[in-house]
Design a protein around this motif. Structure first.
Motif, PDB file in Angstrom:
ATOM      1  N   ASP A   8       0.826  -1.208   0.000  1.00  0.00           N
ATOM      2  CA  ASP A   8       0.000   0.000   0.000  1.00  0.00           C
ATOM      3  C   ASP A   8       0.861   1.259   0.000  1.00  0.00           C
ATOM      4  N   VAL A   9       1.919   1.259   0.789  1.00  0.00           N
ATOM      5  CA  VAL A   9       2.806   2.425   0.858  1.00  0.00           C
ATOM      6  C   VAL A   9       3.521   2.610  -0.480  1.00  0.00           C
ATOM      7  N   ALA A  10       3.957   1.518  -1.085  1.00  0.00           N
ATOM      8  CA  ALA A  10       4.622   1.613  -2.390  1.00  0.00           C
ATOM      9  C   ALA A  10       3.672   2.197  -3.433  1.00  0.00           C
ATOM     10  N   GLU A  11       2.410   1.779  -3.394  1.00  0.00           N
ATOM     11  CA  GLU A  11       1.422   2.332  -4.333  1.00  0.00           C
ATOM     12  C   GLU A  11       1.207   3.824  -4.084  1.00  0.00           C
ATOM     13  N   MET A  12       1.206   4.242  -2.827  1.00  0.00           N
ATOM     14  CA  MET A  12       1.029   5.666  -2.524  1.00  0.00           C
ATOM     15  C   MET A  12       2.182   6.497  -3.049  1.00  0.00           C
ATOM     16  N   PHE A  13       3.412   5.974  -2.926  1.00  0.00           N
ATOM     17  CA  PHE A  13       4.563   6.699  -3.439  1.00  0.00           C
ATOM     18  C   PHE A  13       4.513   6.806  -4.954  1.00  0.00           C
ATOM     19  N   VAL A  14       4.098   5.739  -5.613  1.00  0.00           N
ATOM     20  CA  VAL A  14       3.994   5.766  -7.068  1.00  0.00           C
ATOM     21  C   VAL A  14       2.937   6.777  -7.490  1.00  0.00           C
ATOM     22  N   ALA A  15       1.803   6.758  -6.794  1.00  0.00           N
ATOM     23  CA  ALA A  15       0.720   7.695  -7.120  1.00  0.00           C
ATOM     24  C   ALA A  15       1.145   9.131  -6.825  1.00  0.00           C
ATOM     25  N   ALA A  16       1.882   9.354  -5.737  1.00  0.00           N
ATOM     26  CA  ALA A  16       2.296  10.706  -5.367  1.00  0.00           C
ATOM     27  C   ALA A  16       3.352  11.254  -6.318  1.00  0.00           C
ATOM     28  N   SER A  17       4.173  10.376  -6.884  1.00  0.00           N
ATOM     29  CA  SER A  17       5.234  10.854  -7.768  1.00  0.00           C
ATOM     30  C   SER A  17       4.749  11.022  -9.208  1.00  0.00           C
ATOM     31  N   SER A  18       3.527  10.610  -9.487  1.00  0.00           N
ATOM     32  CA  SER A  18       2.993  10.741 -10.857  1.00  0.00           C
ATOM     33  C   SER A  18       2.472  12.128 -11.126  1.00  0.00           C
TER      34      SER A  18
END
Length: 58
Positions: free
Chosen positions: A48-58
């Motif tokens: 979940d945290v990895a997905e949040m970082f990916v979404a935040a960096s997009s």
């Protein structure tokens, strides 16, 4: 049938030891189960945290 006193005491000691070992094994099994649940939860949180970082960096 009569048993010698030392044999009776040794049988009781063996029974107590077997009961103690069974309790230790049961507790170990419970701890292994709990650790498995914690590992699964941590893996899910990590995803979940990895997905949040990916979404935040997009």
């Amino acid at each position: 049938m009569t048993f010698p006193l030392d044999r009776l005491a040794s049988t009781r000691a063996e029974d107590k030891a077997a009961t103690s070992r069974a309790a230790v094994h049961q507790r170990t099994d419970q701890l292994v189960d709990r650790v498995g649940h914690v590992e699964a939860s941590v893996a899910t949180i990590g995803e979940d945290v990895a997905e949040m970082f990916v979404a935040a960096s997009s």
